[in-house]
Design a protein around this motif. Structure first.
Motif, PDB file in Angstrom:
ATOM      1  N   GLY A 121       0.829  -1.204   0.000  1.00 48.26           N
ATOM      2  CA  GLY A 121       0.000   0.000   0.000  1.00 48.26           C
ATOM      3  C   GLY A 121       0.852   1.238   0.000  1.00 48.26           C
ATOM      4  O   GLY A 121       0.536   2.233  -0.638  1.00 48.26           O
TER       5      GLY A 121
ATOM      6  N   GLN B 294       2.170   2.044  -3.414  1.00 44.27           N
ATOM      7  CA  GLN B 294       1.136   2.638  -4.250  1.00 44.27           C
ATOM      8  C   GLN B 294       0.974   4.119  -3.903  1.00 44.27           C
ATOM      9  O   GLN B 294       0.845   4.957  -4.770  1.00 44.27           O
ATOM     10  CB  GLN B 294      -0.184   1.910  -3.994  1.00 44.27           C
ATOM     11  CG  GLN B 294      -1.289   2.396  -4.911  1.00 44.27           C
ATOM     12  CD  GLN B 294      -2.630   1.934  -4.416  1.00 44.27           C
ATOM     13  OE1 GLN B 294      -2.878   1.818  -3.237  1.00 44.27           O
ATOM     14  NE2 GLN B 294      -3.520   1.673  -5.343  1.00 44.27           N
ATOM     15  N   ARG B 295       1.085   4.396  -2.612  1.00 43.36           N
ATOM     16  CA  ARG B 295       0.905   5.757  -2.169  1.00 43.36           C
ATOM     17  C   ARG B 295       2.023   6.659  -2.677  1.00 43.36           C
ATOM     18  O   ARG B 295       1.794   7.740  -3.174  1.00 43.36           O
ATOM     19  CB  ARG B 295       0.902   5.767  -0.640  1.00 43.36           C
ATOM     20  CG  ARG B 295       0.564   7.079  -0.045  1.00 43.36           C
ATOM     21  CD  ARG B 295       0.542   6.913   1.472  1.00 43.36           C
ATOM     22  NE  ARG B 295       0.427   8.205   2.117  1.00 43.36           N
ATOM     23  CZ  ARG B 295      -0.697   8.868   2.208  1.00 43.36           C
ATOM     24  NH1 ARG B 295      -1.778   8.380   1.675  1.00 43.36           N
ATOM     25  NH2 ARG B 295      -0.735  10.028   2.832  1.00 43.36           N
TER      26      ARG B 295
ATOM     27  N   GLU C  69      -3.622   8.379  -5.502  1.00 42.74           N
ATOM     28  CA  GLU C  69      -4.486   8.727  -4.374  1.00 42.74           C
ATOM     29  C   GLU C  69      -5.806   9.215  -4.930  1.00 42.74           C
ATOM     30  O   GLU C  69      -5.845   9.994  -5.875  1.00 42.74           O
ATOM     31  CB  GLU C  69      -3.804   9.825  -3.552  1.00 42.74           C
ATOM     32  CG  GLU C  69      -4.462  10.136  -2.269  1.00 42.74           C
ATOM     33  CD  GLU C  69      -3.976   9.210  -1.164  1.00 42.74           C
ATOM     34  OE1 GLU C  69      -3.663   9.730  -0.106  1.00 42.74           O
ATOM     35  OE2 GLU C  69      -3.945   7.996  -1.351  1.00 42.74           O
TER      36      GLU C  69
ATOM     37  N   GLY D 274      -8.599   4.081   2.185  1.00 44.49           N
ATOM     38  CA  GLY D 274      -8.119   3.675   0.871  1.00 44.49           C
ATOM     39  C   GLY D 274      -6.616   3.652   0.716  1.00 44.49           C
ATOM     40  O   GLY D 274      -6.100   3.475  -0.382  1.00 44.49           O
ATOM     41  N   ARG D 275      -5.853   3.826   1.815  1.00 49.72           N
ATOM     42  CA  ARG D 275      -4.398   3.805   1.676  1.00 49.72           C
ATOM     43  C   ARG D 275      -3.917   2.424   1.227  1.00 49.72           C
ATOM     44  O   ARG D 275      -3.001   2.306   0.441  1.00 49.72           O
ATOM     45  CB  ARG D 275      -3.732   4.172   3.005  1.00 49.72           C
ATOM     46  CG  ARG D 275      -2.216   4.087   2.898  1.00 49.72           C
ATOM     47  CD  ARG D 275      -1.498   4.551   4.142  1.00 49.72           C
ATOM     48  NE  ARG D 275      -0.058   4.438   3.951  1.00 49.72           N
ATOM     49  CZ  ARG D 275       0.844   4.636   4.899  1.00 49.72           C
ATOM     50  NH1 ARG D 275       0.450   4.981   6.102  1.00 49.72           N
ATOM     51  NH2 ARG D 275       2.117   4.512   4.650  1.00 49.72           N
ATOM     52  N   PHE D 276      -4.537   1.382   1.750  1.00 46.10           N
ATOM     53  CA  PHE D 276      -4.136   0.027   1.375  1.00 46.10           C
ATOM     54  C   PHE D 276      -5.226  -0.611   0.532  1.00 46.10           C
ATOM     55  O   PHE D 276      -6.409  -0.495   0.847  1.00 46.10           O
ATOM     56  CB  PHE D 276      -3.864  -0.816   2.620  1.00 46.10           C
ATOM     57  CG  PHE D 276      -2.803  -0.215   3.495  1.00 46.10           C
ATOM     58  CD1 PHE D 276      -1.554   0.107   2.966  1.00 46.10           C
ATOM     59  CD2 PHE D 276      -3.056   0.049   4.819  1.00 46.10           C
ATOM     60  CE1 PHE D 276      -0.580   0.668   3.764  1.00 46.10           C
ATOM     61  CE2 PHE D 276      -2.079   0.612   5.624  1.00 46.10           C
ATOM     62  CZ  PHE D 276      -0.839   0.926   5.092  1.00 46.10           C
ATOM     63  N   PRO D 277      -4.813  -1.308  -0.519  1.00 46.35           N
ATOM     64  CA  PRO D 277      -5.785  -1.820  -1.489  1.00 46.35           C
ATOM     65  C   PRO D 277      -6.928  -2.630  -0.872  1.00 46.35           C
ATOM     66  O   PRO D 277      -8.069  -2.468  -1.265  1.00 46.35           O
ATOM     67  CB  PRO D 277      -4.935  -2.700  -2.397  1.00 46.35           C
ATOM     68  CG  PRO D 277      -3.552  -2.172  -2.268  1.00 46.35           C
ATOM     69  CD  PRO D 277      -3.435  -1.609  -0.889  1.00 46.35           C
TER      70      PRO D 277
END
Lengths: 206, 539
Positions: A196, A199-200, A205, B263-266
């Motif tokens: 995660g 991705q961030r 975002e 929503g930070r982690f999928p």
């Protein structure tokens, strides 16, 4: 996710301090041996890809990180193990006598769903020392103990000379693979906190 | 291997830490990573101290053992001060309505001593986990839904993202617009590219958050959601006499934390996650990280006395239950130890380095094992009972966290409810929790009756099959010649605890970094540390 989980096999190595747990891991994964003994430091876990019947698996071998010295391993260490390796030093009787303690400790802490059939593998290490003249635990005695505990596979090894290490870990991998997965309580939607973050940082975002 | 107490070697360390709770474990990891020689002790046979996750029987024993100070034989030796513990837990009430069922599954329970507690996906605990790569040892589960008790005991799902607000059926179109408008104000305020004119004014930032929300004309329902379900305020913010007013700037910070968590982690749709197998996994992960960095671990080892320099009264070391003496320039104790006055008479008096945020001195905690979920299709959820939602004089929020077997904390078919509320005394705390438990039971009965038409159906088994309610003292950490870590606080997350651990560490080692410098702390500098770091976090 479920299939990916099965590709990763957790193996934990237990036994008294100084029997050669870290050395065995290092010999198997890195083909290295250091004669200089340091009570385990800096070792967390090692991983190695293994092939079995045309499928690739990742063997994740967990060291005790020195926490075994005062029997302070904590329940989290034991969780989700697919195979438990019990190591003793053939030159130290006490380390052999303590195998029973380590096996019982594992069964209590890990509480596997089928304790009768949980895969253990026993390694009698340091067979190279003094050409075998200083050994105090005979192969016969060790095998008898293994037989009494449900025919645990037994190997005599030398992490120093790399003797039998590959064969022992082949057996460990095979047995880990045979271990039926626990009730799949953690599989479908476990959160990957490291993924995660990537991705961030890539700015995704919403 | 069976001898009662082993001898510890070496006998001198840079730092000795007693207790393996989360703050102690963080400090152990940081000090070990900084190259200090650290001895980490715990009198218990398990890791986690006041942050442990235990089976029902172990938990009962832990709460009661920590409630009575052990008899301390006053030593004749002027160079020692006997170390006593104080009761951190009181008014412990435990009831079991189905002992056989519990017995059968005893090993399947991991009950948190310091619940309810979760992680916000963007909070400092997650930072700590990632910076120390302890994510290799941990797995997390999502808290799937967040509810707030609105009028007449009805639970309303908190809309926690833009799309959730859009889809929400409980809010009118006007309310939705008001909420969206408010979120835009906050977003503009937090955006570093916006100029000063679009920011919330300094005056507003220092004013109470409740006033700010009223000023932008948010209706009471929306105000309540923001205040108690997102900013997680504990005290009634709408009374003149509120002892703990949440300022607008703090309210906005909490809102920002919540929003960046969503929503930070999928796999986590909401803002909150929880560690599989219970919160006791967190201290264990940091202890293992410390062990990998050479920290020495000894469980089941009580400390009975402090060794004091006779000349100046300074701390020198500790005496173990085994009789062995160990020495260190620094000592950190968990909050259940009484600060010995003799040892404190040194030139440096213990200094509070932490501002005590809560006015209350205590927190009431409850744990219920239940046979069914509060919501039929959701197993992990949070319910907030804001002030005045349970009874008119209720001035403190009660939070309830439900977790199911998917979090590996109880057997399938069962659920665990954790409740907490700040309080001044046991009467107030127990009233808060018991009223919330009654409200939950009533809602369960009405839910059942709605589904069952047959009037003479057999008697249902009780909804709650095991219950523990107790009062925990709150204490902030102290820094001095001997340090004391903070007790579990009354918050829902670990934010302030990570903060306190960092402050204590910096006070002890001003020149060392609390977090390791590099993103990957695995040092491959030694022969026996060849870490082949595969993509294990995806396990």
């Amino acid at each position: 996710m479920a299939s990916r989980r099965r590709m990763l096999l957790k193996v934990i190595i237990l036994g008294d301090s100084g029997v050669g747990k870290t050395s065995l891991m290092n010999q198997y994964v890195n083909k290295k041996f250091s004669n200089q003994y340091k009570a385990t430091i800096g070792a967390d876990f090692l991983t190695k890809e293994v092939q079995f019947e045309d499928r690739l698996f990742t063997l994740q071998i967990w060291d005790t990180a020195g926490q075994e010295r005062f029997q302070s391993l904590g329940v989290a260490f034991y969780r989700g193990a697919d195979c438990c390796v019990l190591v003793y030093d053939v030159n130290v009787m006490k380390s052999f006598e303590n195998l029973n303690h380590w096996r019982e400790e594992f069964l209590i802490q890990a509480s596997p769903s089928d304790p009768e059939n949980f895969p253990f593998v026993v390694l009698g290490n340091k067979v190279d020392i003094d050409g075998g003249n200083s050994r105090v635990v005979s192969e016969k005695k060790a095998k008898a103990w293994c037989a009494s505990k449900g025919n645990i596979p037994y190997f005599e090894t030398s992490a120093k000379e790399g003797f039998n290490v590959e064969a022992a870990f082949q057996c460990i991998a095979k047995n880990a693979l045979k271990n039926e997965p626990e009730e799949e309580i953690y599989l479908p939607d476990t959160i990957d906190v490291a993924g995660g973050q990537q991705q961030r940082s890539s700015g995704c975002e919403c | 291997m069976t001898e009662a107490y082993p001898q510890i070697d070496p006998t001198t360390f840079d730092l000795i830490i007693v207790g393996t709770g989360l703050p102690e474990s963080l400090i152990a990891a940081a000090a070990s990573a900084a190259g200090k020689s650290v001895l980490h002790l715990d009198p218990n046979p398990f890791y986690g101290s006041h942050f442990a996750s235990l089976g029902p029987d172990e938990l009962s024993a832990f709460l009661s053992s920590s409630s009575f100070p052990p008899s301390s034989s006053s030593g004749e030796d002027p160079a020692t001060v006997s170390l006593t513990t104080r009761p951190l837990y009181s008014n412990v009430e435990i009831s079991s309505l189905a002992p056989e069922t519990l017995e059968e599954h005893a090993r399947k329970f991991n009950l948190d001593v310091a619940g309810p507690r979760v992680l916000f996906c963007a909070d400092r605990a997650i930072d700590a986990i990632l910076k120390w790569s302890t994510n290799h040892y941990l797995e997390f589960k999502a808290i799937d839904a967040n509810f707030i008790c609105v009028e007449n005991g009805k639970l309303m799902r908190v809309p926690d993202s833009r799309s959730a607000i859009f889809k929400d059926k409980n809010l009118s179109l006007i309310e939705k617009n008001q909420l969206m408008k408010f979120l835009k104000i906050v977003q503009r305020h937090l955006d570093p590219d916006e100029d000063a004119s679009s920011k919330v004014s300094q005056e507003d930032l220092e004013s109470p958050f409740a006033e700010f929300l009223a000023k932008i004309k948010l209706p009471p329902k929306i105000k309540s959601i923001i205040m108690y379900s997102i900013a997680m305020a504990d005290h009634d913010q709408d009374v003149e006499a509120c002892k703990n007013i949440l300022k607008t700037k703090d309210g906005i910070d909490r809102l920002a934390l919540f929003q960046s968590s969503v929503g930070r982690f999928p796999n986590s749709p909401g803002a909150l996650i929880y560690p599989s197998y219970g919160q006791g996994e967190l201290p264990q992960a940091f202890c293992r990280r410390a062990a990998v960095k050479r920290c020495l671990y000894v469980l089941r080892m009580p400390v009975v006395a402090l060794l004091i320099d006779e000349e100046n009264g300074q701390y020198r070391g500790i005496r173990l239950a085994s009789g062995q003496d160990l020495f260190s320039p620094k000592l950190i104790l968990d909050p259940s130890f009484v600060f010995p006055s003799q040892a404190g008479s040194s030139p440096e008096e213990p200094v509070h380095v932490f501002s005590e945020k809560a006015v209350e001195a205590k927190v009431a905690r409850g744990i219920c094992i239940t046979r069914s979920s509060l919501k039929p299709d959701i197993s992990n959820l949070l319910v907030v009972y804001p002030p005045r939602s349970l009874y008119p004089e209720q001035d403190i929020t009660v939070r309830v966290l439900q977790l199911g077997s998917t979090s590996a904390i109880c057997p399938p078919g069962m659920f665990v409810l954790y409740l907490s509320a700040l309080c001044n005394d046991a009467t107030q705390g127990k009233k808060l929790l018991n009223t919330a438990i009654s409200a939950i039971e009533v809602s369960q009965i009405s839910e059942r009756n709605a589904g069952v038409k047959n009037e003479d159906a057999e008697v249902e088994p009780p909804f709650i099959i095991w219950k523990a309610i107790f009062i925990q003292e709150l204490s902030a950490g102290k820094y001095g010649s001997i340090c004391s870590t903070p007790s579990p606080d009354g918050n829902l997350n670990y934010h302030d605890l990570v903060d306190a651990a960092e402050k204590l560490f910096h006070a002890t080692y001003p020149d060392e970094a609390f977090f390791p410098e590099t993103a990957s702390p695995e040092n491959a500098d030694e022969d026996n540390c060849p870490e082949d770091d595969g993509p294990l976090e995806e396990a």
